[in-house]
Scaffold this motif. Sequence first.
Motif, short mmCIF file in Angstrom:
data_model
loop_
_atom_site.label_atom_id
_atom_site.label_comp_id
_atom_site.label_asym_id
_atom_site.label_seq_id
_atom_site.Cartn_x
_atom_site.Cartn_y
_atom_site.Cartn_z
N ILE A 19 0.84 -1.21 0.00
CA ILE A 19 0.00 0.00 0.00
C ILE A 19 0.88 1.25 0.00
O ILE A 19 0.66 2.20 -0.77
CB ILE A 19 -0.94 0.01 1.23
CG1 ILE A 19 -1.96 -1.12 1.10
CG2 ILE A 19 -1.64 1.36 1.38
CD1 ILE A 19 -2.82 -1.33 2.33
N ILE A 20 1.91 1.24 0.84
CA ILE A 20 2.82 2.39 0.92
C ILE A 20 3.46 2.65 -0.43
O ILE A 20 3.48 3.77 -0.94
CB ILE A 20 3.90 2.13 1.99
CG1 ILE A 20 3.26 2.11 3.39
CG2 ILE A 20 5.01 3.18 1.91
CD1 ILE A 20 4.19 1.60 4.47
N TYR A 65 14.56 7.49 0.72
CA TYR A 65 14.55 8.42 1.86
C TYR A 65 13.29 8.21 2.69
O TYR A 65 13.32 8.12 3.92
CB TYR A 65 14.55 9.88 1.36
CG TYR A 65 15.92 10.44 1.07
CD1 TYR A 65 16.90 10.46 2.07
CD2 TYR A 65 16.22 10.98 -0.18
CE1 TYR A 65 18.15 10.99 1.80
CE2 TYR A 65 17.46 11.51 -0.45
CZ TYR A 65 18.43 11.50 0.53
OH TYR A 65 19.65 12.03 0.28
N TYR A 66 12.15 8.12 1.97
CA TYR A 66 10.88 8.03 2.68
C TYR A 66 10.82 6.79 3.55
O TYR A 66 10.46 6.84 4.73
CB TYR A 66 9.69 8.04 1.70
CG TYR A 66 8.37 8.14 2.43
CD1 TYR A 66 7.93 9.35 2.93
CD2 TYR A 66 7.60 7.00 2.66
CE1 TYR A 66 6.75 9.45 3.64
CE2 TYR A 66 6.41 7.09 3.38
CZ TYR A 66 6.00 8.32 3.86
OH TYR A 66 4.83 8.40 4.58
N LEU A 67 11.23 5.66 2.94
CA LEU A 67 11.16 4.40 3.69
C LEU A 67 12.07 4.41 4.91
O LEU A 67 11.68 3.95 5.99
CB LEU A 67 11.54 3.22 2.79
CG LEU A 67 10.46 2.76 1.80
CD1 LEU A 67 10.92 1.49 1.08
CD2 LEU A 67 9.13 2.53 2.49
N SER A 68 13.28 4.97 4.72
CA SER A 68 14.19 4.93 5.87
C SER A 68 13.68 5.84 6.99
O SER A 68 13.80 5.51 8.18
CB SER A 68 15.62 5.29 5.45
OG SER A 68 15.68 6.65 5.13
N VAL A 275 -0.63 12.89 2.56
CA VAL A 275 -1.41 11.82 1.95
C VAL A 275 -0.86 10.47 2.39
O VAL A 275 -1.61 9.58 2.81
CB VAL A 275 -1.40 11.93 0.41
CG1 VAL A 275 -1.96 10.66 -0.21
CG2 VAL A 275 -2.20 13.14 -0.03
N MET A 276 0.46 10.33 2.30
CA MET A 276 1.07 9.07 2.72
C MET A 276 0.72 8.76 4.17
O MET A 276 0.36 7.64 4.51
CB MET A 276 2.60 9.14 2.60
CG MET A 276 3.13 9.22 1.19
SD MET A 276 2.74 7.76 0.23
CE MET A 276 3.63 6.52 1.14
N GLY A 277 0.83 9.78 5.00
CA GLY A 277 0.57 9.59 6.43
C GLY A 277 -0.85 9.11 6.69
O GLY A 277 -1.05 8.11 7.39
N VAL A 278 -1.83 9.77 6.08
CA VAL A 278 -3.21 9.38 6.38
C VAL A 278 -3.54 8.02 5.76
O VAL A 278 -4.27 7.23 6.35
CB VAL A 278 -4.25 10.46 5.97
CG1 VAL A 278 -4.13 11.67 6.86
CG2 VAL A 278 -4.14 10.81 4.52
N VAL A 279 -2.95 7.74 4.61
CA VAL A 279 -3.22 6.44 3.99
C VAL A 279 -2.66 5.31 4.86
O VAL A 279 -3.33 4.31 5.13
CB VAL A 279 -2.64 6.37 2.57
CG1 VAL A 279 -2.59 4.93 2.08
CG2 VAL A 279 -3.49 7.20 1.62
N ILE A 280 -1.42 5.49 5.32
CA ILE A 280 -0.82 4.45 6.17
C ILE A 280 -1.62 4.31 7.46
O ILE A 280 -1.91 3.21 7.92
CB ILE A 280 0.65 4.80 6.49
CG1 ILE A 280 1.49 4.74 5.21
CG2 ILE A 280 1.21 3.85 7.54
CD1 ILE A 280 2.88 5.31 5.37
N PHE A 281 -2.03 5.43 8.00
CA PHE A 281 -2.79 5.42 9.24
C PHE A 281 -4.12 4.67 9.07
O PHE A 281 -4.48 3.79 9.85
CB PHE A 281 -3.05 6.88 9.65
CG PHE A 281 -3.73 7.02 10.97
CD1 PHE A 281 -3.06 6.70 12.15
CD2 PHE A 281 -5.03 7.49 11.05
CE1 PHE A 281 -3.70 6.84 13.38
CE2 PHE A 281 -5.67 7.63 12.27
CZ PHE A 281 -5.00 7.31 13.43
N TYR A 282 -4.81 4.99 7.98
CA TYR A 282 -6.09 4.38 7.71
C TYR A 282 -5.95 2.88 7.45
O TYR A 282 -6.70 2.06 7.99
CB TYR A 282 -6.73 5.09 6.50
CG TYR A 282 -8.09 4.60 6.14
CD1 TYR A 282 -9.08 4.44 7.10
CD2 TYR A 282 -8.41 4.31 4.81
CE1 TYR A 282 -10.35 4.00 6.75
CE2 TYR A 282 -9.68 3.87 4.45
CZ TYR A 282 -10.63 3.72 5.43
OH TYR A 282 -11.89 3.28 5.08
#
Lengths: 307, 326
Positions: A19-20, A65-68, A275-282
Motif C-alpha cells: 500500500i505504501i 529516503y521516505y522508507l528509511s 497523503v502518505m501519512g493518512v493512507v498508512i494510518f487508515y
Amino acid sequence: MLNYAVRRILGAIPTLFIIITLTFFLIRLAPGGPFDQEQTLPPEIEANLKAAYHLDKPMLVQYGYYLSNLARGDFGPSFKFKDFTVTQLIWQGFPVSMRLGLTAMLVALFVGIPLGSYAALRQNSRVDYSVMTVAMVGVAIPNFVVAPLLSLIFGIYLGWLPVAGWNDGALSHLILPVTALSLPYIAYIARLTRGSMIEVLGTNYVRTARAKGLPERTVITRHAFKAALLPVVSFLGPATARIISGSLVIEQIFGLPGIGRYFVQGALNRDYTLVMGVVIFYATLIILFNLVVDLVYAWLDPRVQYE
Amino acid sequence: MSSSLLTIEGLQVRFETADGEVSAVNGMDLDIGQGERIAVVGESGSGKSQAFLACLGLLARNGSAHGQVRWQDLNLLELSQQKLNTIRGRHIGMVFQDPMTALTPHLKVGRQLNEVLEIHRGQTGTLARQRCLEVLDQVRMPDPDKRLDQYPHELSGGMRQRVMIAMALLCEPKVLIADEPTTALDVTIQAEILALFKDLVEQQSMALVLITHDLGVVAGLCERAAVMYAGRVVEAGSVADLFTAPAHPYTAGLIGSTPKLKQAYGEPMPTIPGQPPNLSNLPVGCAFRPRCRYGIERCAERPKFKPLADGQGAACHRAGEWGGGA
Ligand SMILES: Nc1ncnc2c1ncn2[C@@H]1O[C@H](COP(=O)(O)OP(=O)(O)O)[C@@H](O)[C@H]1O
Ligand code: SF4
Ligand SMILES: [Mg+2]
C-alpha cells in the motif's frame, strides 16, 4: 489467541508495504506538485523548497529516503501545513475524530441492533415496514443534507444545541455531529440485523430450541442472537476504521478539528507526505479492526478456528 | 386398542408461497395410543414432517395449521405458545432428520441438554449434569462426560443424532416423534441408531412415532403403520397386515419399491409409475388416481377412509377389491 494476533499483525506488514509503495508512486504520478498553486513563488525559492524536501532527486531515491524515515517512525513534514509534521497533524486531529466516530458507532449499534431485531420478530407487520422504510431513507439521504438540517433546526431555529465547535468534546457539542454521523449506520445496521435475524430464526437449530419448550425469549437470546450478530460484526471492522478516521463532511459542517479534512485536502494540495501519512494510518486501522473482528467472530462462533 | 394419547383429526397444513398456496397436509387423521409404536410412511413430500411439526407448533412462518390435534382435553393447534411450551420437550419429544444442522453451533452440548431440565424440571447444576450423563449413556454415547463440554461441530453426525435423541428423552416424554432419524447418517450408524430405538421402546413405556420413507426400517420396530399420500393417511393397520396384504394400491406400490421387503415377503410388486401430485393443485377425488392402474369412474370422488378387518383401513374406493388387500 495472542499468538494468532501477533502472527496476523506480522502477516499484515507486506500488505502495508505494498500500500505504501503504490500510494507513494501513484500520488507522484498524478499531474501537479505540492508547490504548483503558489504561482508567485520565484523559481530559485521553489528550487530550494524542492531541494529541502528531496523533490529534486529521482523518484526511487525519494522513495528510499521516505522508507528509511518511516522505519524510524518519521512521517516527515507536511508540505502545506508548513510548521507541522504529519505525525503532529494526525495526533492533533485523531482524538477528535476517534471520539466522534466511536460515539457514533456505539449509538448506531445500540439503536440499530434492537431496531433490526424488533423488526425481524414482527416480520411483515406495520412496525417492521415502518422501521425498514425509515432505514431505507436513512441510508439514502447523504450526510451533507442531514447535517445542515440538524444544525439548522436544533442549533439555529430551536437554539438548543451549539451549531459548531468542539469545546473539548463536551456532550452538547457532540450530540448533533454524532447524530448526523450515526444515522446512516443505524439504518444500515438495523437492516443487516433484521435480515440475518430472520434467517437465523428459520434455521433447524432454532426449531430444535422451540421443540424443547423453551420460552421464545430464551430461544432468541440464547440460540439466535449470537448467530444473528455475525454479519454485523463483519461489517463493523471496516466501518469502525472508516468512521474513526473522520468524516470530511461532518467535520467541516460542524467545524470540528478532526482528521477527515486531511484526506481530501492532502490529495488536492498534492501534499505528498500528508497523503502518505493518512493512507498508512487508515490502512493500519483497517488491518487492526479486521483482526479484532476475526477475534470477536471466533468468540461468537466456535466453529471458526484460529489458523 | 390402548387409550389414545395424541389424536390428529382433519389436520390441514398450508403454506403461502410466491407461487400460490401449497397444501402439504390435507385432512389427516391418526390416533396414537399410549405406548404404541407407530410408523408413518410415504414418499418424500407426502406431508409426514409438516404434519408433526404442525402438532408441535413448529411450522415455518409461511405455514398455518387447521383441524384438531388432541392431547388430553386440549387442542394443541389452539394453545398459546406458553401453554404449548409446557408440553413440547417435556411430554412430547421430537428428533429431526438432519443432526448436522439441528444443534445450536455456539452452545456446548451440555448446555443444550441441561436447559431442557432447567425449564421443565427446575433442575440445574450437578443434578442436571447427572441426568444428562444418564441419558447420554442410555443413547450409548461414547465418553458422555467429555461430550458435555464439546461444541456440536466437534461431534460426528451419529453422535449429534444421539444428542438429539438424548435431548428428547431427558424428561421421559410420553411420545417420541422421530422424523427420519437415520436418513442423514452412514449406513452402519443407521443400523446402530435403529437398534437403539428398538431397545428404547422395549425399555420404556413411551409411544414412538417413527416417520420414514424407508419401509425397510419399519418392521421389527413398529407394530402399526400409517401410509401417507398427498398429505393424507391413505392406509393404516398393523405392520404385518399392511405388508402382506396392502389394501391401498399406493401401499402395494411402496412395498414393491422397497427391495429389502420384496425379499422378505416374496411377491414381486410393480414400482409406482408417475410423479407425486402437485400440492398447489391437487387432483379432485382420489389424489392417487393419476398414478393408479385400478382407477374407476368413482375415483373422481374423494374416497373416505374405510375400516376393514383387524383395525386395518384404507382410503380407496376399491380397497381390498382391486386384487391386493385384506
Ligand atoms: N415452508 C414451506 N413453504 C412451502 N412449502 C413447504 C414448506 N415446508 C414444506 N413445504 C412443502 O410441504 C410438502 C410436504 O413436506 P414434508 O412434510 O416435509 O414432506 P415429507 O413427507 O417428506 O416429510 C412438500 O412438498 C414441501 O415442499
Ligand atoms: S380410489 Fe381409485 S384411484 Fe384411488 S387408489 Fe383407490 S382405486 Fe386407485
Ligand atoms: Mg420429512
